[in-house]
Motif scaffolding. Structure first.
Motif, PDB file in Angstrom:
ATOM      1  N   GLU A 215      -0.938  -5.575   2.560  1.00 16.98           N
ATOM      2  CA  GLU A 215      -2.291  -5.861   3.025  1.00 16.98           C
ATOM      3  C   GLU A 215      -3.176  -6.095   1.810  1.00 16.98           C
ATOM      4  O   GLU A 215      -2.749  -5.938   0.663  1.00 16.98           O
TER       5      GLU A 215
ATOM      6  N   ASN B  27       0.828  -1.203   0.000  1.00 14.59           N
ATOM      7  CA  ASN B  27       0.000   0.000   0.000  1.00 14.59           C
ATOM      8  C   ASN B  27       0.868   1.261   0.000  1.00 14.59           C
ATOM      9  O   ASN B  27       1.555   1.554   0.981  1.00 14.59           O
TER      10      ASN B  27
ATOM     11  N   MET C  78      -6.080  -5.485  -0.969  1.00 13.55           N
ATOM     12  CA  MET C  78      -6.701  -4.356  -1.648  1.00 13.55           C
ATOM     13  C   MET C  78      -8.076  -4.098  -1.038  1.00 13.55           C
ATOM     14  O   MET C  78      -8.660  -4.968  -0.389  1.00 13.55           O
ATOM     15  N   ASP C  79      -8.595  -2.903  -1.248  1.00 11.94           N
ATOM     16  CA  ASP C  79      -9.948  -2.600  -0.788  1.00 11.94           C
ATOM     17  C   ASP C  79     -10.923  -3.615  -1.362  1.00 11.94           C
ATOM     18  O   ASP C  79     -10.931  -3.884  -2.567  1.00 11.94           O
ATOM     19  N   GLY C  80     -11.741  -4.196  -0.477  1.00 12.57           N
ATOM     20  CA  GLY C  80     -12.726  -5.172  -0.902  1.00 12.57           C
ATOM     21  C   GLY C  80     -12.220  -6.589  -0.991  1.00 12.57           C
ATOM     22  O   GLY C  80     -12.995  -7.513  -1.265  1.00 12.57           O
TER      23      GLY C  80
END
Length: 278
Positions: free
Chosen positions: A225, A217, A227-229
């Motif tokens: 981490e 990120n 990704m979003d979703g």
């Protein structure tokens, strides 16, 4: 009429990221992170993806009365070295609660639990049953967030071969894996090197898919981490099990205590958290 040749001709001026995003050949290509921020090399993952196979039919180990949340690819082998790691979720249908069993000798994730609806105590219960089947290997439990409940439940169930972290500068140790910047860096750094060297085999297609959507990120100084979703619970569990290698021991020639659990709580509490008898 969209043949492989058509795809090549249409995307001749595309870079790999654009080609995979607009004309993906697999679900993983469609969802994977852009290469410049991807935490894991997608080409390496594509090779590992060829090793994905279905888990064994539960009839192969029915005599051991293991919970239905468990998936097994390779049965227990006496004399093998195993490790285990758990990443706990809230059990409310969002993140997954994950426990993996790692065979140190073969580099294979031979069994797992991957379920978003298991409460921390139930995850602990099911995990202890699974670990008993693999002769009680060293077990790292991430204690961040709800993981402390999973750890306490494991202790109540009498599981003693728990990973312990050092506290402060002294010799005092406490059970549980604490994911913070230092330990997170070593976990993901070692995991990335192992994936690049093909030292780890992940049979679970849903588990391996999470590796494609892990990023460095840029808004968090390269923190690895999901990704979003997306999710990274399986990734963390595999990385944690890999960290446990230095503590692994050779299993004995028997399967220990699978049909029942030794519980240190009072008799009235000696039930599975879902209400079933043990």
């Amino acid at each position: 009429g969209r043949t492989d040749q058509w795809r090549l001709e249409t995307t001749v001026d595309y870079d790999a990221d654009r080609r995979n995003k607009e004309y993906p050949e697999t679900v993983e290509q469609a969802l994977e992170a852009p290469r410049q921020v991807s935490a894991f090399n997608s080409e390496k993952l594509d090779v590992l993806r060829m090793r994905v196979v279905p888990s064994l039919d539960p009839s192969a180990y029915a005599q051991f009365e293991l919970p239905p949340s468990i998936r097994i690819w390779k049965l227990f082998q006496p004399g093998s070295k195993y490790t285990a790691f758990t990443d706990t979720s809230h059990g409310v249908g969002k993140d997954d609660g994950v426990t993996v069993i790692f065979d140190v000798d073969t580099g294979q994730v031979v069994a797992d639990i991957m379920n978003s609806l298991l409460a921390p105590e139930q995850l602990s219960w099911d995990s202890v049953k699974l670990l008993h089947y693999y002769d009680n290997p060293i077990w790292g439990i991430e204690i961040n967030d709800w993981g402390i409940d999973t750890l306490k439940s494991a202790q109540r169930l009498g599981y003693t071969n728990l990973y312990k972290r050092s506290i402060g500068t002294g010799t005092h140790k406490e059970p549980g894996w604490d994911t913070k910047e230092g330990t997170r860096h070593s976990l993901f750094g070692d995991l990335r090197r192992a994936i690049d060297a093909y030292e780890i085999t992940i049979f679970a297609e849903d588990g391996l898919s999470e590796f494609y959507t892990c990023i460095k990120n840029p808004d968090k100084h390269g923190r690895i981490e999901a990704m979003d979703g997306a999710k990274d619970d399986y990734v963390l569990a595999v990385g944690g099990a890999y960290q446990m290698i230095r503590y692994a021991h050779r299993s004995r020639g028997q399967i220990a205590g699978v049909s029942g659990l030794r519980v240190t709580a009072p008799l009235r509490q000696q039930r599975s958290p879902n209400g079933s008898r043990w």
